[in-house]
Design a protein around this motif. Structure first.
Motif, PDB file in Angstrom:
ATOM      1  N   MET A   1       0.836  -1.193   0.000  1.00 23.21           N
ATOM      2  CA  MET A   1       0.000   0.000   0.000  1.00 23.21           C
ATOM      3  C   MET A   1       0.882   1.258   0.000  1.00 23.21           C
ATOM      4  O   MET A   1       1.993   1.257   0.550  1.00 23.21           O
ATOM      5  N   VAL A   2       0.382   2.305  -0.646  1.00 21.19           N
ATOM      6  CA  VAL A   2       1.121   3.562  -0.694  1.00 21.19           C
ATOM      7  C   VAL A   2       0.221   4.681  -0.166  1.00 21.19           C
ATOM      8  O   VAL A   2      -1.006   4.593  -0.200  1.00 21.19           O
ATOM      9  N   LYS A   3       0.863   5.753   0.321  1.00 21.04           N
ATOM     10  CA  LYS A   3       0.142   6.899   0.852  1.00 21.04           C
ATOM     11  C   LYS A   3      -0.214   7.868  -0.263  1.00 21.04           C
ATOM     12  O   LYS A   3       0.561   8.095  -1.199  1.00 21.04           O
ATOM     13  N   ALA A   4      -1.384   8.493  -0.130  1.00 18.42           N
ATOM     14  CA  ALA A   4      -1.820   9.484  -1.102  1.00 18.42           C
ATOM     15  C   ALA A   4      -2.801  10.433  -0.418  1.00 18.42           C
ATOM     16  O   ALA A   4      -3.540  10.022   0.492  1.00 18.42           O
ATOM     17  N   LEU A   5      -2.801  11.686  -0.833  1.00 16.06           N
ATOM     18  CA  LEU A   5      -3.788  12.643  -0.334  1.00 16.06           C
ATOM     19  C   LEU A   5      -4.890  12.768  -1.373  1.00 16.06           C
ATOM     20  O   LEU A   5      -4.640  13.083  -2.542  1.00 16.06           O
ATOM     21  N   GLY A   6      -6.117  12.507  -0.930  1.00 17.46           N
ATOM     22  CA  GLY A   6      -7.240  12.584  -1.844  1.00 17.46           C
ATOM     23  C   GLY A   6      -8.443  13.236  -1.200  1.00 17.46           C
ATOM     24  O   GLY A   6      -8.352  13.844  -0.133  1.00 17.46           O
ATOM     25  N   PHE A   7      -9.585  13.122  -1.871  1.00 19.37           N
ATOM     26  CA  PHE A   7     -10.824  13.642  -1.305  1.00 19.37           C
ATOM     27  C   PHE A   7     -11.892  12.563  -1.402  1.00 19.37           C
ATOM     28  O   PHE A   7     -11.941  11.796  -2.367  1.00 19.37           O
ATOM     29  N   VAL A   8     -12.732  12.504  -0.371  1.00 17.77           N
ATOM     30  CA  VAL A   8     -13.728  11.444  -0.259  1.00 17.77           C
ATOM     31  C   VAL A   8     -15.112  11.898  -0.693  1.00 17.77           C
ATOM     32  O   VAL A   8     -16.018  11.087  -0.855  1.00 17.77           O
ATOM     33  N   ASP A   9     -15.286  13.224  -0.871  1.00 23.42           N
ATOM     34  CA  ASP A   9     -16.543  13.776  -1.370  1.00 23.42           C
ATOM     35  C   ASP A   9     -16.230  15.134  -1.972  1.00 23.42           C
ATOM     36  O   ASP A   9     -15.195  15.744  -1.665  1.00 23.42           O
ATOM     37  N   TYR A  10     -17.114  15.631  -2.817  1.00 20.59           N
ATOM     38  CA  TYR A  10     -16.906  16.935  -3.417  1.00 20.59           C
ATOM     39  C   TYR A  10     -17.223  18.028  -2.414  1.00 20.59           C
ATOM     40  O   TYR A  10     -18.170  17.921  -1.630  1.00 20.59           O
ATOM     41  N   GLY A  11     -16.415  19.089  -2.442  1.00 20.23           N
ATOM     42  CA  GLY A  11     -16.641  20.197  -1.526  1.00 20.23           C
ATOM     43  C   GLY A  11     -15.332  20.822  -1.079  1.00 20.23           C
ATOM     44  O   GLY A  11     -14.366  20.903  -1.841  1.00 20.23           O
ATOM     45  N   GLY A  12     -15.304  21.270   0.169  1.00 25.71           N
ATOM     46  CA  GLY A  12     -14.168  21.990   0.713  1.00 25.71           C
ATOM     47  C   GLY A  12     -13.054  21.079   1.191  1.00 25.71           C
ATOM     48  O   GLY A  12     -13.117  19.848   1.065  1.00 25.71           O
TER      49      GLY A  12
END
Length: 302
Positions: free
Chosen positions: A1-12
Motif C-alpha cells: 500500500m502507498v500513501k496518497a492525499l485525496g478527497f472522499v466527497d466533493y466540496g471543501g
C-alpha cells in the motif's frame, strides 16, 4: 500500500484525507512510476469542489502532474523503459508515493533539470506555452497577462519574452519585484485596471492572455483593439462573450520535452517558491486555494 492525499466527497478541504491505496498497474498507454515530486495547481482544488464536474470515482487522489522513476510500462507504450526518469500528466493523481502517468503526455527528465523542476511543467508551464502560442503575437508586440504572478503566468511571461514579446501583467503591488524579475511590467489589478494598463502600454497591448477571468477580464478587454487576440485559460463564457476564445490545449511529449530542455539550459525557471513533503500537501494546496501563492508550489515526495 502507498500513501496518497485525496478527497472522499466533493466540496471543501474538510473532505480531504490521506488514503492507503494499492500500487497501481499501468494500463494501455500508461506508465507506473514511483513519485519523486508533484506539482500543486489551482485546478486541483477546483476538481475537489466539483466545479469542473462530478464524474470521478471517489475517493480520488489529488494532483494532475508528477515526476518520478518508471517501475512498469503499460501495453502499447513505446519509448519508455523501467528505470527511466520521467515527468508528465497523472492519470491517477500526483499527490501520492506511486501513480500512473499518461505516456503520450510524458517525457524523459533531462540532465540539468531536477525532479521538482520538471514536475512543475505539465500543467502550469505547458498551459503558459499553449496560451502564448494561441494569442499568436509576433516579435516586438506587447502581451498583457492577467494574473502574471502565479505558476502559469510566471512561465508564460518567460516564454513570451523568449519569443521577443514585451510583457506586462496584472498582479498585486506586493508582487511588483517578483513580476519585474520575470522581465515584465507590473500593473495593479482591481478598480481602474484599464487606465493603468493604458498607462503601462501607451500604444496598447496587442494581445491578452487571461488567467483570472471575471471583472478584470472584462475591464482589460476594453483596452484591446483586436479581440481575436484575447485568450482565456479560466473563463470560457466571459471570453466568448467578449469576442475572444478559450485556450486550445496541445500538450504532447514533444512539448514537454522542449520545455524541460529550456529548464535544463537555464532559459526557463519554473519559479518554485515552496517545497512541501507529502504529509504537508494539504497545506500547500490551501495556499494555492487562497489565491496568494506566488510562482509554483511542489511536493517533494521521494
Amino acid at each position: 500500500m502507498v500513501k496518497a492525499l485525496g478527497f472522499v466527497d466533493y466540496g471543501g478541504p474538510e473532505n480531504q484525507e490521506f488514503l492507503d491505496r494499492p500500487v497501481l498497474e499501468p494500463g494501455p498507454g500508461q506508465l507506473g512510476i514511483t513519485v519523486r515530486a508533484a506539482g500543486v495547481n489551482p485546478v486541483d482544488w477546483k476538481i475537489r469542489t466539483g466545479r469542473l464536474g462530478k464524474n470521478r470515482t471517489l475517493p480520488a487522489v489529488l494532483g494532475q502532474e508528477a515526476a518520478g522513476v518508471v517501475e512498469r510500462v503499460g501495453p502499447g507504450v513505446e519509448g519508455f523503459t523501467p528505470g527511466d526518469e520521467v515527468f508528465g500528466l497523472a492519470a491517477a493523481g500526483g499527490y501520492a508515493e506511486q501513480t500512473l502517468l499518461l505516456a503520450a503526455m510524458s517525457a524523459l527528465r533531462p540532465l540539468g533539470a531536477g525532479f521538482d523542476q520538471v514536475a512543475a511543467l505539465p500543467v502550469a508551464a505547458a498551459t503558459g506555452d499553449d496560451g502564448v502560442r494561441d494569442v499568436g503575437l509576433g516579435s516586438g508586440r506587447t502581451l498583457l497577462i492577467l494574473g502574471i504572478a502565479g505558476g502559469v503566468g510566471s512561465a508564460a511571461a518567460q516564454i513570451a519574452r523568449s519569443r521577443g514579446l514585451r510583457v506586462i501583467g496584472t498582479a498585486s503591488d506586493t508582487n511588483r519585484e517578483y513580476v519585474e524579475s520575470l522581465g515584465a511590467v507590473q500593473v495593479r489589478y482591481g478598480d481602474g485596471v484599464a487606465e493603468r494598463i493604458r498607462a503601462a502600454a501607451p500604444d496598447g497591448a496587442h494581445g491578452i492572455l487571461d488567467l483570472v477571468g471575471g471583472d478584470d477580464l472584462r475591464a482589460a478587454a476594453e483596452t484591446l483593439a483586436d479581440r481575436a487576440k484575447l485568450v482565456s485559460t479560466v473563463d470560457p463564457d466571459t471570453v466568448a462573450e467578449l469576442g475572444g476564445r478559450y485556450i486550445t490545449r496541445s500538450t504532447t511529449s514533444e512539448t514537454l520535452a522542449a520545455l524541460a530542455a529550456l529548464v535544463a539550459a537555464g532559459e526557463l525557471d519554473p519559479h518554485i517558491t515552496g517545497r512541501y513533503p507529502l504529509n504537508r500537501a494539504a497545506e500547500a494546496l490551501a495556499l494555492v486555494e487562497s489565491g496568494h501563492a506566488r510562482g509554483k508550489l511542489v511536493l517533494d515526495i521521494g
